[in-house]
Design a protein around this motif. Structure first.
Motif, mmCIF file in Angstrom:
data_model
loop_
_atom_site.group_PDB
_atom_site.id
_atom_site.type_symbol
_atom_site.label_atom_id
_atom_site.label_comp_id
_atom_site.label_asym_id
_atom_site.label_seq_id
_atom_site.Cartn_x
_atom_site.Cartn_y
_atom_site.Cartn_z
ATOM 1 N N LEU A 93 4.351 -5.949 -3.453
ATOM 2 C CA LEU A 93 5.452 -5.318 -4.174
ATOM 3 C C LEU A 93 5.466 -3.819 -3.929
ATOM 4 N N LEU A 94 4.314 -3.194 -4.010
ATOM 5 C CA LEU A 94 4.239 -1.750 -3.808
ATOM 6 C C LEU A 94 4.597 -1.369 -2.380
ATOM 7 N N ALA A 95 4.166 -2.167 -1.421
ATOM 8 C CA ALA A 95 4.503 -1.880 -0.014
ATOM 9 C C ALA A 95 6.002 -1.949 0.202
ATOM 10 N N ARG A 96 6.670 -2.840 -0.521
ATOM 11 C CA ARG A 96 8.130 -2.954 -0.378
ATOM 12 C C ARG A 96 8.840 -1.810 -1.087
ATOM 13 N N LEU A 97 8.401 -1.486 -2.303
ATOM 14 C CA LEU A 97 9.070 -0.430 -3.067
ATOM 15 C C LEU A 97 8.905 0.945 -2.432
ATOM 16 N N ALA A 98 7.813 1.164 -1.731
ATOM 17 C CA ALA A 98 7.536 2.499 -1.171
ATOM 18 C C ALA A 98 8.508 2.894 -0.080
ATOM 19 N N GLU A 99 9.193 1.927 0.534
ATOM 20 C CA GLU A 99 10.191 2.195 1.568
ATOM 21 C C GLU A 99 9.657 3.097 2.675
ATOM 22 N N GLY A 100 8.439 2.789 3.136
ATOM 23 C CA GLY A 100 7.877 3.507 4.273
ATOM 24 C C GLY A 100 7.228 4.820 3.951
ATOM 25 N N ASP A 101 7.117 5.191 2.674
ATOM 26 C CA ASP A 101 6.538 6.464 2.246
ATOM 27 C C ASP A 101 5.094 6.219 1.821
ATOM 28 N N ALA A 102 4.141 6.569 2.688
ATOM 29 C CA ALA A 102 2.736 6.319 2.399
ATOM 30 C C ALA A 102 2.252 7.130 1.207
ATOM 31 N N ARG A 103 2.686 8.355 1.104
ATOM 32 C CA ARG A 103 2.245 9.206 -0.010
ATOM 33 C C ARG A 103 2.661 8.605 -1.347
ATOM 34 N N ARG A 104 3.902 8.108 -1.410
ATOM 35 C CA ARG A 104 4.373 7.527 -2.660
ATOM 36 C C ARG A 104 3.623 6.232 -2.982
ATOM 37 N N ALA A 105 3.353 5.444 -1.963
ATOM 38 C CA ALA A 105 2.635 4.188 -2.180
ATOM 39 C C ALA A 105 1.244 4.441 -2.730
ATOM 40 N N LEU A 106 0.514 5.382 -2.124
ATOM 41 C CA LEU A 106 -0.851 5.658 -2.576
ATOM 42 C C LEU A 106 -0.863 6.310 -3.954
ATOM 43 N N GLY A 107 0.084 7.226 -4.188
ATOM 44 C CA GLY A 107 0.150 7.860 -5.506
ATOM 45 C C GLY A 107 0.446 6.865 -6.606
ATOM 46 N N THR A 108 1.339 5.909 -6.318
ATOM 47 C CA THR A 108 1.670 4.891 -7.313
ATOM 48 C C THR A 108 0.485 3.969 -7.569
ATOM 49 N N LEU A 109 -0.239 3.608 -6.509
ATOM 50 C CA LEU A 109 -1.415 2.759 -6.676
ATOM 51 C C LEU A 109 -2.450 3.438 -7.566
ATOM 52 N N GLU A 110 -2.623 4.730 -7.388
ATOM 53 C CA GLU A 110 -3.604 5.455 -8.196
ATOM 54 C C GLU A 110 -3.212 5.445 -9.672
ATOM 55 N N VAL A 111 -1.920 5.620 -9.941
ATOM 56 C CA VAL A 111 -1.463 5.573 -11.334
ATOM 57 C C VAL A 111 -1.606 4.164 -11.895
ATOM 58 N N ALA A 112 -1.225 3.147 -11.105
ATOM 59 C CA ALA A 112 -1.305 1.763 -11.574
ATOM 60 C C ALA A 112 -2.746 1.381 -11.902
ATOM 61 N N ALA A 113 -3.710 1.935 -11.148
ATOM 62 C CA ALA A 113 -5.117 1.613 -11.385
ATOM 63 C C ALA A 113 -5.608 2.151 -12.718
ATOM 64 N N THR A 114 -4.930 3.184 -13.250
ATOM 65 C CA THR A 114 -5.311 3.704 -14.569
ATOM 66 C C THR A 114 -4.743 2.848 -15.694
ATOM 67 N N LEU A 115 -3.787 1.958 -15.360
ATOM 68 C CA LEU A 115 -3.158 1.124 -16.382
ATOM 69 C C LEU A 115 -3.887 -0.197 -16.558
ATOM 70 N N THR A 116 -4.362 -0.754 -15.446
ATOM 71 C CA THR A 116 -5.061 -2.042 -15.521
ATOM 72 C C THR A 116 -5.865 -2.262 -14.254
ATOM 73 N N ASN A 117 -6.959 -2.964 -14.383
ATOM 74 C CA ASN A 117 -7.792 -3.319 -13.243
ATOM 75 C C ASN A 117 -8.284 -4.757 -13.458
ATOM 76 N N PRO A 118 -7.889 -5.683 -12.610
ATOM 77 C CA PRO A 118 -7.137 -5.550 -11.354
ATOM 78 C C PRO A 118 -5.686 -5.087 -11.568
ATOM 79 N N VAL A 119 -5.153 -4.439 -10.542
ATOM 80 C CA VAL A 119 -3.768 -3.974 -10.581
ATOM 81 C C VAL A 119 -2.841 -5.174 -10.434
ATOM 82 N N THR A 120 -1.863 -5.261 -11.328
ATOM 83 C CA THR A 120 -0.911 -6.375 -11.345
ATOM 84 C C THR A 120 0.471 -5.894 -10.918
ATOM 85 N N PRO A 121 1.374 -6.816 -10.579
ATOM 86 C CA PRO A 121 2.755 -6.403 -10.273
ATOM 87 C C PRO A 121 3.400 -5.650 -11.430
#
Length: 425
Positions: free
Chosen positions: A190-218
Motif C-alpha cells: 500500500l505504501l509503495a503505491r501511495l508514494a507515487e515514486g517518491d522514495a523520501r515520502r515512502a520512507l518518511g511515512t513508514l517511520e511515522v507508521a512505525a510509531t503508531l503500531t508494530n507490526p506496521v499495518t495498512p
C-alpha cells in the motif's frame, strides 16, 4: 544521543553511500549508461538533474562529488543568493590552488532568477565551479539558455512501485533503518503505491507508521500518510500538462477522461477559478457555434463557482465539463478569428469605406460619410450588393462545420456568400 539530539530522519539515514546502493535510475547508472560513462571517464562537466521529488537528485549529486574526489558545496536556491555564490567562488578559488576541484550543488535551481543564474555563468564557463543543479521543473522553461547550454541535462524518473518496495524492505533490515520494526506485505505494498515514486515520502511515512503500531499495518500506513493528494506542481509543467489533458479530453468527447483530469487538478490544489476560466475558453474554442448554449452554461458554472466556492462549486464545473465533452464540436469561429487577426496584423491599415462610416455630424455628412449606404430593411438587394470590406481586401475566413446548430445554418451561410458575391469561382 539525547532528547535534544534526535536521530536524523529515516530517508537521511538510509541515503545511499555508494552508487551501487542507488535504487532506480538504471537508464543513467546501468552499464554503459550516460552517468556511468561520465564517472568512468573522469571528465565530469556541469549537470542539471531534472526529475520529480524524492528520486535521488541530491543523493546523486553527493555521490558524484565523492566519486570524482571533488569538494561539495550544497546550496538551496530557496534561501541562497548571489552573496552565497560569491562565497562559494572564493572557496573554490582557494581549493583550486591546492589542486582540488569544486562541485556547487544548487537544489531547486529553478528558484534562482535570471540575474542570480547569470552570476554563475563566468565561473561555470571557466571551470572554476562544476555546477550540478537539481530541479523538479522543466529546465527548458526555468533555466536560462546560456546556463543550460553549459550543462548537460539528465532526466531522472519516478521510482517504480517495485523499487519503492525494495527501499521499504531495506529500511526494515538495514541497521541504519528501523531495527526491530516489522510490517505486513499489505502495508508495504500500500505504501509503495501511495508514494507515487517518491522514495523520501515512502520512507518518511513508514517511520511515522512505525510509531503508531508494530507490526506496521495498512491502517497505520493510511493514518501516517494522511489524505492522498495527487501530485501536481501548481505553477509548473505538471499543472499545464493536466490542463492540456483536460482540454484534449473534452475536445475528443471522452467524458470519463474529462472528469478524471478535472478531479486530478482540483484535488491537487489547482485554483478552481482558473480552471473555470479555462472551461469557458473550451466552450468558445472547441464547441463554438455547434452548440451556442455551451458558452452560457460554462459562464453559469463559473458564476456558481464564484458564488459557492469549493468544494460545492466544483460540481458545477463537473457539469460543464460533461456537457462540453458530450456537445457537438466546432472550431470554425476559432479558426476564423486566428485568420483575421493574422490578416489585420500583417496587412495595411486601410480606411473604412465611406458608405460604412459613422455620420453623427453635419460636417461628416458633408464629407460624404454614410452616403450610398443601402439599409438592409429598405433595400435588401442593395445591401447585399455593397462592399463591406476595405477596397482591395478579400477574405475567406469562416467555414461552418457539419455538427450541431452550425450544420443547420450552413446552407444559409452558403446563400449569404452567394448573395454577397463571395465564394464564387
Amino acid at each position: 544521543m539525547t532528547l535534544f539530539d534526535p536521530p536524523a530522519p529515516l530517508p537521511e539515514r538510509l541515503r545511499p553511500r555508494t552508487v551501487a546502493e542507488v535504487v532506480g535510475q538504471s537508464h543513467l547508472l546501468g552499464p554503459g549508461r550516460p552517468l556511468t560513462r561520465l564517472l568512468q571517464s573522469g571528465r565530469l562537466g556541469s549537470l542539471i538533474l531534472w526529475g520529480p521529488p524524492g528520486v535521488g537528485k541530491t543523493t546523486l549529486a553527493r555521490l558524484i562529488a565523492a566519486e570524482v574526489g571533488a569538494h561539495f558545496i550544497p546550496l538551496s536556491a530557496v534561501s541562497a543568493g548571489v552573496k552565497d555564490v560569491r562565497e562559494a567562488v572564493t572557496e573554490a578559488e582557494r581549493l583550486r590552488g591546492r589542486g582540488q576541484r569544486t562541485i556547487l550543488f544548487l537544489d531547486e535551481i529553478h528558484r534562482f532568477n535570471k540575474a542570480q543564474q547569470d552570476a554563475l555563468l563566468p565561473h561555470v564557463e571557466s571551470g572554476l565551479l562544476t555546477l550540478i543543479g537539481a530541479t523538479t521543473e522543466n529546465p527548458s522553461f526555468e533555466v536560462n539558455p546560456a546556463l543550460r547550454s553549459r550543462a548537460r541535462t539528465l532526466v531522472l524518473e519516478a521510482l517504480t512501485q517495485e523499487e519503492v518496495r525494495s527501499l521499504l524492505d531495506r529500511a526494515l533490515t538495514d541497521p541504519r533503518g528501523l531495527p526491530g520494526v516489522t510490517a505486513s506485505d499489505e502495508a508495504l505494498d500500500l505504501l509503495a503505491r501511495l508514494a507515487e515514486g517518491d522514495a523520501r515520502r515512502a520512507l518518511g511515512t513508514l517511520e511515522v507508521a512505525a510509531t503508531l503500531t508494530n507490526p506496521v499495518t495498512p491502517e497505520a500506513v493510511t493514518e501516517a500518510f494522511g489524505r492522498h493528494l495527487p501530485a501536481m506542481d501548481k505553477n509548473g509543467e505538471d499543472f499545464y500538462n493536466l490542463i492540456s489533458a483536460l482540454h484534449k479530453s473534452v475536445r475528443g468527447s471522452h467524458v470519463d477522461a474529462s472528469l478524471y483530469w478535472l478531479a486530478r487538478m482540483l484535488e491537487g490544489g489547482a485554483d478552481a477559478h482558473y480552471v473555470a476560466r479555462r472551461i469557458v475558453r473550451m466552450a468558445s474554442e472547441d464547441i463554438g457555434l455547434a452548440d451556442p448554449q455551451a458558452l452560457r452554461l460554462c459562464i453559469a458554472a463559473r458564476d456558481a463557482m464564484e458564488f459557492l466556492g469549493s468544494p460545492e462549486g466544483e460540481l458545477a464545473l463537473a457539469q460543464a465539463v460533461v456537457y462540453l465533452a458530450l456537445a457537438p464540436k466546432s472550431n470554425s469561429v476559432y479558426v476564423a478569428w486566428k485568420k483575421v487577426r493574422k490578416a489585420v496584423q500583417e496587412g495595411e491599415t486601410l480606411p473604412v469605406p465611406v458608405h460604412l462610416r459613422n455620420a453623427p455630424t453635419s460636417l461628416m455628412r458633408a464629407q460624404g460619410y454614410g452616403q450610398g449606404y443601402a439599409y438592409y430593411f429598405d433595400d435588401p438587394e442593395g445591401s447585399f450588393a455593397q462592399n463591406y470590406l476595405p477596397d482591395g481586401v478579400s477574405l475567406d475566413l469562416y467555414e461552418p462545420t457539419g455538427e450541431g446548430w452550425e450544420a443547420r445554418v450552413a446552407e444559409r451561410w452558403r446563400k449569404l456568400q452567394a448573395a454577397h458575391g463571395e465564394g464564387q469561382e
